[in-house]
Design an enzyme around this catalytic site. Structure first.
Site, PDB file in Angstrom:
ATOM      1  N   GLU A 116      36.560  43.260  45.499  1.00  0.00           N
ATOM      2  CA  GLU A 116      35.988  42.127  44.801  1.00  0.00           C
ATOM      3  C   GLU A 116      36.876  40.900  45.016  1.00  0.00           C
ATOM      4  OE1 GLU A 116      35.615  43.206  40.753  1.00  0.00           O
ATOM      5  OE2 GLU A 116      34.207  44.855  41.110  1.00  0.00           O
ATOM      6  N   HIS A 117      36.286  39.713  44.945  1.00  0.00           N
ATOM      7  CA  HIS A 117      37.058  38.484  45.120  1.00  0.00           C
ATOM      8  C   HIS A 117      38.057  38.317  43.982  1.00  0.00           C
ATOM      9  CE1 HIS A 117      34.930  36.827  48.545  1.00  0.00           C
ATOM     10  NE2 HIS A 117      33.768  37.113  47.966  1.00  0.00           N
ATOM     11  N   ALA A 118      39.220  37.757  44.320  1.00  0.00           N
ATOM     12  CA  ALA A 118      40.198  37.420  43.288  1.00  0.00           C
ATOM     13  C   ALA A 118      39.588  36.391  42.342  1.00  0.00           C
ATOM     14  CB  ALA A 118      41.470  36.868  43.920  1.00  0.00           C
ATOM     15  N   ASP A 127      38.466  38.534  50.107  1.00  0.00           N
ATOM     16  CA  ASP A 127      38.829  37.149  50.410  1.00  0.00           C
ATOM     17  C   ASP A 127      39.196  36.942  51.878  1.00  0.00           C
ATOM     18  OD1 ASP A 127      38.555  36.342  47.703  1.00  0.00           O
ATOM     19  OD2 ASP A 127      40.521  37.197  47.259  1.00  0.00           O
TER      20      ASP A 127
END
Length: 457
Positions: A116-118, A127
């Site tokens: 998952e994206h930061a 990312d």
């Protein structure tokens, strides 16, 4: 139901019914084992097939040698064989590798946190992918335009070609990928202007325009024999370096000097409850302010990755205007790892300019340029130099990347690529669904590759 709603439903289901960390780990190890076994089986079958073809070829050569009586007149005639221009397979492999992981993450990445994206500062696997595509654009532009200029294509023709490609990317991104059938008819009142293909298209246009205007036609004579060979790319392309430096100075000035109403100058935080809730309406600082000022709040992204964790209320677009400047810089960069270490102080939040995908900060760009350069270099050595690997299966989606990407965005949320699970009882089922959807798109790319069908802009 939109894919984002399905993903949310799945996450809520996990929280309700629970999945132990050991269950997630076992599912991931099992998936890795299955994929490894399939890879080894493919390599083994390819080796046996090549061995059979080699033996068959040797028998044919032996038969021709015995049955064919050499003609002295034929042997005295020189034969000129024109070398065929070889495609850089490692670049297609790298592009397909990035696209395959992107599809897997699009389906949820098995609901693992590192897929998952930061939320704001920091870096995860998710990312890495968009910057890698930007880096690939820079490499592809250099190779393609250099080859066309060597063939005698005029700069005017190149300008028409790159303009047409840019327009097509912008139209596809704006008209097809920023909304889905579930959203109803497209309305200007809420249409999002920025987007992934829009950023890639604009980055491509600026970089290709610089290369068309200032690129060197014949690089071969500058390969060796000059004292400045080690810094050839800087000396020969000094006009482009000047433009890139000016763009980066512009980004720095706007980011750290532009006054933003109600926010401290140079603010890089997420807003909301971040920074003890002192600046709740300052998400993204100058980057968010510029987008809202030029595009309007209704035309930018309303669900940034920081929204859930930091309880933000302001829209923020990770593909916004200010970040596009560093997207251009990233496409131009090679290996710049030392710069990123200094800017970030090798920490998540304490650096001069933290690594931040939402802002496309300078440290983020230099770090990901370094990763991309190293990975592409390894693939180039393995695939193109040593021929140890043909790039399969990633080369298949890599050679049809625009078709696969658009297909996933338009059809990826429908059966059979994904389906709604009312009660996700196990993490293995979630992981299987994501891997199945990804594999199905790779298989489609393989069929197109076998039929020699390649969609290009």
């Amino acid at each position: 139901m939109k894919l984002t709603e399905v993903a949310t439903h799945r996450i809520i289901g996990e929280k309700i019914y629970g999945t132990s960390p050991s269950g997630k780990r076992n599912s991931l190890l099992m998936a890795f084992g299955v994929l490894s076994a399939m890879t080894l089986l493919y390599i083994l079958s390819s080796y046996i097939s090549n061995l059979h073809c080699t033996q068959e070829h040797c028998r044919r050569l032996q038969h021709n040698f015995v049955s064919h009586e050499p003609n002295p007149a034929e042997s005295s005639v020189p034969v000129v064989v024109k070398a065929k221009r070889r495609r850089l397979l490692s670049l297609d492999t790298f592009r397909g590798f990035s696209l395959t992981i992107m599809i897997f993450l699009y389906y949820g990445g098995g609901s693992y946190w590192f897929f998952e994206h930061a939320p704001w500062n920091g870096l995860t696997v998710a990312d890495l992918l968009m910057p890698w595509f930007v880096f690939i654009i820079g490499t592809s532009v250099a190779l393609a335009l250099h080859a066309m200029m060597k063939r005698g294509v005029s700069r005017i023709q190149l300008l028409r070609k790159l303009t047409w490609r840019t327009v097509i990317l912008l139209v596809i991104g704006f008209c097809f990928l920023n909304y889905g059938p579930a959203d109803g008819p497209l309305s200007w009142s809420w249409a999002r202007i920025p987007g992934v293909l829009q950023r890639l298209g604009f980055t491509y246009f600026v970089l290709a325009l610089m290369e068309t205007c200032f690129g060197v036609k014949d690089l071969d004579k500058y390969q060796f024999g000059n004292w400045w060979a080690a810094v050839r790319d800087i000396i020969l392309y000094w006009p482009e370096w000047v433009i890139v430096v000016i763009l980066e100075i512009l980004w720095l000035c706007l980011t750290f000097l532009l006054p933003v109403p109600g926010c401290p100058t140079g603010y890089l935080g997420p807003g909301g409850i971040g920074d003890d809730g002192e600046y709740p309406n300052c998400t993204g600082g100058a980057a968010g302010y510029i987008d809202k000022w030029l595009l309007g709040e209704d035309h930018i992204y309303h669900y940034p990755t920081c929204k859930e964790l930091y309880k933000t209320t302001q829209p923020f677009d990770p593909e916004g205007i200010l970040g596009t400047i560093n997207s251009i810089v990233m496409a131009f960069f090679g290996l710049q790892g030392i710069i990123s270490a200094i800017l970030s102080k090798c920490t998540q939040n304490e650096g001069f300019i933290p690594i931040n995908k939402n802002l496309w900060s300078l440290s983020f760009v230099t770090t990901l340029s370094c990763f991309a350069f190293v990975l592409l270099g390894i693939m180039f050595y393995v695939v193109d130099v040593k021929n140890w690997w043909g790039g399969q299966p990633f080369i298949f989606p890599g050679m049809n990347s625009i078709f696969i990407y658009v297909g996933v965005m338009l059809l990826g949320s429908y059966f059979p690529f994904t389906w709604e699970m009312k009660v996700p009882t196990s993490h293995a089922e979630l992981l299987f669904q994501d891997l199945f959807g990804t594999s199905l798109w790779v298989f489609i790319a393989y069929l197109l590759y076998r039929k020699k069908v390649f969609f290009k802009i």
